[in-house]
Motif scaffolding. Sequence first.
Motif, mmCIF file in Angstrom:
data_model
loop_
_atom_site.group_PDB
_atom_site.id
_atom_site.type_symbol
_atom_site.label_atom_id
_atom_site.label_comp_id
_atom_site.label_asym_id
_atom_site.label_seq_id
_atom_site.Cartn_x
_atom_site.Cartn_y
_atom_site.Cartn_z
ATOM 1 N N ALA A 110 -25.601 14.049 -14.526
ATOM 2 C CA ALA A 110 -24.617 13.297 -13.754
ATOM 3 C C ALA A 110 -24.928 13.343 -12.261
ATOM 4 N N LEU A 113 -27.753 10.966 -11.230
ATOM 5 C CA LEU A 113 -27.276 9.586 -11.178
ATOM 6 C C LEU A 113 -26.337 9.363 -10.002
ATOM 7 N N LEU A 114 -25.503 10.365 -9.688
ATOM 8 C CA LEU A 114 -24.582 10.240 -8.557
ATOM 9 C C LEU A 114 -25.349 10.143 -7.239
ATOM 10 N N CYS A 148 -22.123 7.469 -14.696
ATOM 11 C CA CYS A 148 -22.818 8.727 -14.398
ATOM 12 C C CYS A 148 -22.389 9.831 -15.346
ATOM 13 N N PRO A 210 -33.715 7.656 -11.307
ATOM 14 C CA PRO A 210 -32.866 7.776 -10.121
ATOM 15 C C PRO A 210 -33.644 8.192 -8.877
#
Length: 316
Positions: A110, A113-114, A148, A210
């Motif tokens: 997560a 992706l954040l 995410c 990412p």
Amino acid sequence: MEKTNQSTITEFFLLGFGNLHNFRIVVFTFFLIVHIMALTANVLVVVLVGVTESLHSPMYIFLCQLSVSEILFTSNIVPNMLWLILVGGGNVSVTRCLSQFYLLGVPTIAQCLLLAVMSFDRHVAICRPLHYATIMTPSLQLQMVTSCWFFGFTMSFLIYIFLSKLEFCSLNVINHVYCDIAPLLRLTCSSTSSVELATNVVAFPVLLSPFTFIVVTYISIIRAILKIPSSTGRHKVFSTCSSHLIIVCMYYGTLSSIYIFPPRDSSINLNKGLSVLYTLVTPLCNPLIYSLRNQDIRGAILKYIQALRPWKTIET
């Protein structure tokens, strides 16, 4: 430490840092203080963003989610690490060990992706400022945050499913400070090809993609900044994304050192040191970097400190 040759292992023995002798209490106290500071700083960011209306912008909403991922990550790893320091290692069931790895994977994925989402937010703000409000709508923000966490839970669960099918029937000693995938694969007596395939399938879309997106985004941002005529203007614009860039470098630097370019087995102590940096120092540095370098967050902190003062300044 339990060892068996044929029977299935139901417990692992986590060595942690081994016997620290007279330094045990010192190391435990230091790690505990850093852990409390990291939790406090991240909880403070979440609370500030939640209660301060001026911080309800996309950048701070994503920062809040970043702090949530840090809270989940460090709360999963550090308490057990502290316990291992006190007792000099300890047993952990296979189920609990695999669950710890799953909860390790969720915030890790997560957060990758954040960080990409935050770079997109900075790209829109700097390269397309006139369209920022129409692009970064509340609906898009919700979709980004939800995606995410969705990928964090699902992709980590995918690897967990394959790990749970492995059998452990030889050595049960994990020379590490927490249950990670590499030491688990070294102990299994099953074929690891399915786990390695699942890990590679997950690694590219949620880890490498990412990072590549962030690099491309910042190339575009730097080009836009260089087009600003005044040096003062360039410095002001770059300062709005410098905190995020520092965190990206720190996060991917430690992440790649552990998983992409890990130390050899002979450098296991170095690997443990990097893991401590990843699980203790990085979660503390992230909110501090944003708080110390961000005028809005500093202003919100000072505002609530003044509101909580038991006295009021008397103006004459």
